[in-house]
Design an enzyme around this catalytic site. Structure first.
Site, PDB file in Angstrom:
ATOM      1  N   ASP A  33     -19.240  -0.889  -5.125  1.00  0.00           N
ATOM      2  CA  ASP A  33     -18.774  -0.616  -6.174  1.00  0.00           C
ATOM      3  C   ASP A  33     -19.707  -0.679  -7.395  1.00  0.00           C
ATOM      4  O   ASP A  33     -20.724  -1.272  -7.193  1.00  0.00           O
ATOM      5  CB  ASP A  33     -17.674  -1.775  -6.510  1.00  0.00           C
ATOM      6  CG  ASP A  33     -16.626  -1.101  -7.590  1.00  0.00           C
ATOM      7  OD1 ASP A  33     -15.516  -1.002  -7.020  1.00  0.00           O
ATOM      8  OD2 ASP A  33     -17.057  -0.975  -8.735  1.00  0.00           O
ATOM      9  N   LYS A  38     -17.382  -7.359 -10.314  1.00  0.00           N
ATOM     10  CA  LYS A  38     -16.429  -7.548  -9.399  1.00  0.00           C
ATOM     11  C   LYS A  38     -17.108  -7.635  -7.999  1.00  0.00           C
ATOM     12  O   LYS A  38     -16.568  -8.429  -7.209  1.00  0.00           O
ATOM     13  CB  LYS A  38     -15.801  -6.221  -9.266  1.00  0.00           C
ATOM     14  CG  LYS A  38     -14.607  -5.794  -8.724  1.00  0.00           C
ATOM     15  CD  LYS A  38     -14.041  -4.302  -8.775  1.00  0.00           C
ATOM     16  CE  LYS A  38     -12.687  -4.511  -8.227  1.00  0.00           C
ATOM     17  NZ  LYS A  38     -12.257  -2.968  -8.338  1.00  0.00           N
ATOM     18  N   GLU A 156      -4.500   8.325   2.276  1.00  0.00           N
ATOM     19  CA  GLU A 156      -3.913   6.949   2.468  1.00  0.00           C
ATOM     20  C   GLU A 156      -2.460   6.926   2.033  1.00  0.00           C
ATOM     21  O   GLU A 156      -2.253   7.506   0.999  1.00  0.00           O
ATOM     22  CB  GLU A 156      -4.950   5.840   2.006  1.00  0.00           C
ATOM     23  CG  GLU A 156      -4.883   5.794   0.444  1.00  0.00           C
ATOM     24  CD  GLU A 156      -3.894   5.608  -0.370  1.00  0.00           C
ATOM     25  OE1 GLU A 156      -3.098   4.781   0.187  1.00  0.00           O
ATOM     26  OE2 GLU A 156      -3.724   6.058  -1.432  1.00  0.00           O
ATOM     27  N   ASN A 213       3.889  12.479  -1.506  1.00  0.00           N
ATOM     28  CA  ASN A 213       4.188  11.574  -2.911  1.00  0.00           C
ATOM     29  C   ASN A 213       5.185  12.254  -3.665  1.00  0.00           C
ATOM     30  O   ASN A 213       5.997  11.578  -4.356  1.00  0.00           O
ATOM     31  CB  ASN A 213       2.977  11.216  -3.622  1.00  0.00           C
ATOM     32  CG  ASN A 213       2.424  10.053  -3.111  1.00  0.00           C
ATOM     33  OD1 ASN A 213       2.642   9.430  -2.374  1.00  0.00           O
ATOM     34  ND2 ASN A 213       1.032   9.566  -3.960  1.00  0.00           N
ATOM     35  N   LEU A 255      15.618   4.635  -1.872  1.00  0.00           N
ATOM     36  CA  LEU A 255      16.989   5.206  -2.570  1.00  0.00           C
ATOM     37  C   LEU A 255      17.576   4.251  -3.480  1.00  0.00           C
ATOM     38  O   LEU A 255      18.477   4.203  -3.769  1.00  0.00           O
ATOM     39  CB  LEU A 255      18.011   5.419  -1.113  1.00  0.00           C
ATOM     40  CG  LEU A 255      17.984   6.712  -0.366  1.00  0.00           C
ATOM     41  CD1 LEU A 255      19.139   6.603   0.514  1.00  0.00           C
ATOM     42  CD2 LEU A 255      17.980   7.844  -1.155  1.00  0.00           C
ATOM     43  N   CYS A 265       0.022   6.346  -8.792  1.00  0.00           N
ATOM     44  CA  CYS A 265       0.261   7.540  -7.858  1.00  0.00           C
ATOM     45  C   CYS A 265       1.058   8.570  -7.981  1.00  0.00           C
ATOM     46  O   CYS A 265       0.753   9.728  -8.237  1.00  0.00           O
ATOM     47  CB  CYS A 265       0.458   6.844  -6.458  1.00  0.00           C
ATOM     48  SG  CYS A 265      -1.041   5.687  -6.123  1.00  0.00           S
ATOM     49  N   LYS A 330       6.241  -2.265 -10.630  1.00  0.00           N
ATOM     50  CA  LYS A 330       7.190  -2.412  -9.490  1.00  0.00           C
ATOM     51  C   LYS A 330       7.084  -4.012  -9.273  1.00  0.00           C
ATOM     52  O   LYS A 330       5.951  -4.397  -9.776  1.00  0.00           O
ATOM     53  CB  LYS A 330       7.171  -1.546  -8.291  1.00  0.00           C
ATOM     54  CG  LYS A 330       5.780  -1.819  -7.481  1.00  0.00           C
ATOM     55  CD  LYS A 330       5.917  -1.057  -6.253  1.00  0.00           C
ATOM     56  CE  LYS A 330       4.250  -1.298  -5.789  1.00  0.00           C
ATOM     57  NZ  LYS A 330       4.266  -0.487  -4.348  1.00  0.00           N
ATOM     58  N   ARG A 337      -0.016   0.294 -15.036  1.00  0.00           N
ATOM     59  CA  ARG A 337      -0.375   1.655 -15.242  1.00  0.00           C
ATOM     60  C   ARG A 337       1.039   2.382 -14.874  1.00  0.00           C
ATOM     61  O   ARG A 337       1.786   2.272 -14.069  1.00  0.00           O
ATOM     62  CB  ARG A 337      -1.573   2.263 -14.334  1.00  0.00           C
ATOM     63  CG  ARG A 337      -2.963   1.541 -14.617  1.00  0.00           C
ATOM     64  CD  ARG A 337      -3.892   2.019 -13.614  1.00  0.00           C
ATOM     65  NE  ARG A 337      -3.683   1.389 -12.179  1.00  0.00           N
ATOM     66  CZ  ARG A 337      -4.438   1.542 -11.311  1.00  0.00           C
ATOM     67  NH1 ARG A 337      -5.563   2.636 -11.359  1.00  0.00           N
ATOM     68  NH2 ARG A 337      -4.176   0.954 -10.153  1.00  0.00           N
TER      69      ARG A 337
HETATM   70  C1  UGA Z   1       3.046   5.231  -3.634  1.00  0.00           C
HETATM   71  C2  UGA Z   1       3.344   5.768  -2.334  1.00  0.00           C
HETATM   72  O1  UGA Z   1       4.580   5.062  -2.075  1.00  0.00           O
HETATM   73  C3  UGA Z   1       2.371   5.436  -1.129  1.00  0.00           C
HETATM   74  O2  UGA Z   1       2.778   6.019  -0.097  1.00  0.00           O
HETATM   75  C4  UGA Z   1       1.097   6.122  -1.674  1.00  0.00           C
HETATM   76  O3  UGA Z   1       0.102   5.779  -0.666  1.00  0.00           O
HETATM   77  C5  UGA Z   1       0.618   5.495  -3.125  1.00  0.00           C
HETATM   78  O4  UGA Z   1       1.741   6.082  -3.967  1.00  0.00           O
HETATM   79  C6  UGA Z   1      -0.530   6.160  -3.171  1.00  0.00           C
HETATM   80  O5  UGA Z   1      -0.538   7.421  -3.267  1.00  0.00           O
HETATM   81  O6  UGA Z   1      -1.757   5.433  -3.367  1.00  0.00           O
HETATM   82  P1  UGA Z   1       3.002   2.862  -5.097  1.00  0.00           P
HETATM   83  O7  UGA Z   1       2.337   3.750  -6.257  1.00  0.00           O
HETATM   84  O8  UGA Z   1       2.263   1.813  -4.613  1.00  0.00           O
HETATM   85  O9  UGA Z   1       2.893   4.119  -3.678  1.00  0.00           O
HETATM   86  O10 UGA Z   1       4.392   2.770  -5.461  1.00  0.00           O
HETATM   87  P2  UGA Z   1       5.732   3.032  -4.777  1.00  0.00           P
HETATM   88  O11 UGA Z   1       6.198   1.761  -4.013  1.00  0.00           O
HETATM   89  O12 UGA Z   1       5.861   4.366  -3.932  1.00  0.00           O
HETATM   90  O13 UGA Z   1       6.722   3.030  -6.010  1.00  0.00           O
HETATM   91  C7  UGA Z   1       6.511   4.119  -7.011  1.00  0.00           C
HETATM   92  C8  UGA Z   1       7.483   3.821  -8.075  1.00  0.00           C
HETATM   93  O14 UGA Z   1       8.935   4.246  -7.632  1.00  0.00           O
HETATM   94  C9  UGA Z   1       7.601   2.503  -8.609  1.00  0.00           C
HETATM   95  O15 UGA Z   1       7.784   2.486 -10.124  1.00  0.00           O
HETATM   96  C10 UGA Z   1       8.988   1.751  -8.043  1.00  0.00           C
HETATM   97  O16 UGA Z   1       9.643   0.998  -8.829  1.00  0.00           O
HETATM   98  C11 UGA Z   1       9.838   3.224  -7.920  1.00  0.00           C
HETATM   99  N1  UGA Z   1      10.797   3.066  -6.845  1.00  0.00           N
HETATM  100  C12 UGA Z   1      10.343   2.957  -5.492  1.00  0.00           C
HETATM  101  C13 UGA Z   1      12.128   2.854  -7.368  1.00  0.00           C
HETATM  102  O17 UGA Z   1      12.602   3.066  -8.519  1.00  0.00           O
HETATM  103  N2  UGA Z   1      13.214   3.046  -6.130  1.00  0.00           N
HETATM  104  C14 UGA Z   1      12.725   2.816  -4.822  1.00  0.00           C
HETATM  105  O18 UGA Z   1      13.686   2.829  -3.905  1.00  0.00           O
HETATM  106  C15 UGA Z   1      11.309   2.771  -4.436  1.00  0.00           C
END
Ligand code: UGA
Length: 443
Positions: A33, A38, A156, A213, A255, A265, A330, A337
């Site tokens: 990095d 870090k 990933e 995504n 869901l 992301c 979440k 972010r």
């Molecule tokens: C997301 C994807 O799920 C990963 O597969 C991917 O690798 C990652 O982006 C990436 O591109 O690096 P992440 O950003 O960690 O992962 O977050 P998620 O768990 O997907 O949640 C995204 C948003 O959707 C959050 O704000 C979460 O609260 C919301 N969410 C998720 C809901 O409102 N309801 C759900 O049922 C699930």
């Protein structure tokens, strides 16, 4: 399986998880990095980011001698070379933030290529793990200009908060390249995981990441729209999603309606794919609607709060005190972010509300929070003091087990707007707290 010498450039949650997990699978890994501070913390076994199981893997990796850290990509390559095992695979895990007009900003990727171009060992493979626009592998090969170095796209699919688990139990591994042997060598790194592997060309691998995504974002916007419709038609979204989720073509996961989807992301990738679509004259209306539905969702949350607090659709929130539970995008992460909670907070503030928040992953003095937007308390009961409503914005499980009678005593009006349908409404009813969920029928 043969252990490989691996360089990982970038120690964000993708890079560090990749490095620590590959070391746990038996590979020799140096993570690099540009942030010296870090790297120093990582060398002490402090993973810097909050990710379940990561600290243990980093400590184990260091102790076994399979994981070490270097300042800068060139130093990582030099460390492996000095051990007599030059890097066989180099992962690029640097940020690709949203640049002007939603286009992914590739300057960090380009800088690493520039730095390592001359010193990459013959026969090694450079792997793009960052989410990069379709065509970046070709561009990487051009910038490298090294016929003796392979270029592979290996997107990933880790979620923040469960990155280690997701890495070690993947639904699939995707590896794409114009050079079959390079792709196979990268796929072999994961052989012990026994996951289905999609071997394809580079452009398709890059597209798989965006398509996944954007599909997830579309699923969430869809379910948020269904929740709104349920409210208007007196149906219950929890039963509706359960009912559709048993259909294996739909599936139960992803869901849950919420205040909108966010994070580092989904917003970035939906905008980037839309931008790419525009650039090839494809009007991706479905994706546009997915994004628009999400932006509208923040305002819809404010409208719900306004109605609950003032009793009127047009009531004023000016100087109304509102407590927010949750600020991260979440649960299970300290990442703020593109957090929908902050988007909702900003709209509430614009409407004149006074906001106090509690989040288990955010300190009262956290410099990332604008104090003019929201004051943060380290105690949920203090945050609730004199509030006219508590709004649940992040699905932290511990909110379920708060002492809701005590919360009610603090509040001016014992009322909760639960944008995650997280809380047990019977518990709240017994504590004399009014509960408003999302897309739920009145019980
Ligand atoms: C997301 C994807 O799920 C990963 O597969 C991917 O690798 C990652 O982006 C990436 O591109 O690096 P992440 O950003 O960690 O992962 O977050 P998620 O768990 O997907 O949640 C995204 C948003 O959707 C959050 O704000 C979460 O609260 C919301 N969410 C998720 C809901 O409102 N309801 C759900 O049922 C699930």
């Amino acid at each position: 399986m043969f252990a490989r010498a691996v360089g990982v450039i970038g120690t964000g949650y993708v890079g560090l998880t990749t490095g620590a997990c590959l070391a746990s699978l038996g590979h020799r890994v140096v993570c690099a990095d540009i942030d010296e501070n870090k790297i120093n913390r990582l060398r002490q076994g402090d993973p810097v980011i909050r990710e379940d199981g990561l600290a243990e893997l980093v400590t184990e990796g260091i102790a076994s001698g399979r994981l070490s850290f270097a300042v800068g990509a060139a130093a990582a390559l030099a460390e492996l070379a000095a051990e007599g095992t030059p890097a066989e695979v180099v992962f690029l895990c640097v940020p690709t933030p949203m640049g002007v007009g939603g286009v992914a900003d590739l300057s960090a990727v380009e800088a690493v290529i520039e730095e390592t171009r001359a010193t990459l060992p013959t026969g090694c493979v450079v792997v793009n793990k960052s989410t990069v626009p379709v065509g970046t592998s070709v561009r990487t090969a051009e910038l490298l200009d090294r016929a003796d170095v392979g270029v592979v796209s290996n997107p990933e699919f880790l979620r923040e908060g469960s990155a280690v688990h997701d890495f070690l139990h993947p639904d699939r591994i995707v590896v794409g390249s114009e050079q079959q042997d390079a792709a196979e060598r990268v796929a072999a790194l994961y052989a012990r995981l026994g996951a289905p592997t999609v071997l394809t060309d580079a452009a398709s691998a890059e597209m798989i990441k965006y398509a996944a995504n954007c599909f997830l974002a579309m699923k969430l916007s869809y379910v948020n729209a269904i929740a709104e419709l349920c409210e208007r038609l007196d149906a219950d979204v929890t039963d509706v999603t359960e009912g559709i989720g048993y259909d294996r073509r739909i599936g139960q996961s992803f869901l849950s309606p919420g205040p909108g989807w966010g994070g580092s992301c989904l917003p970035k990738d939906t905008h980037a794919l839309l931008q790419v679509s525009d650039s090839v004259d494809f009007e991706f209306r479905l994706l546009r609607a997915t994004i628009d539905t999400n932006i509208r969702q923040y305002q819809r949350m404010v409208d719900k709060i306004r109605l609950a607090v003032t009793g009127r659709r047009t009531g004023s929130l000016s100087r109304r005190r509102i407590a927010l539970l949750g600020l991260t995008f979440k649960a299970g992460t300290d990442d703020l972010r593109n957090s929908p909670a902050l988007d909702v907070a900003a709209l509430l503030r614009q409407a004149g509300a006074e906001l106090v928040a509690y989040d288990p992953a955010v300190d009262a003095s956290d410099p990332r929070i604008d104090q003019n937007l929201v004051l943060v308390s380290d105690d949920p009961y203090v945050a609730a003091k004199n509030a006219e409503a508590v709004v649940v914005l992040t699905e932290w499980p511990e909110f379920r087990t708060l002492d809701w009678s005590r919360m009610a005593e603090q509040m001016d009006t014992p009322r909760v707007i639960d944008t995650r349908n997280l809380l047990d409404r019977d518990v709240l009813r017994r504590s004399a707290v009014e509960w408003v969920g999302l897309g739920r029928r009145a019980a």
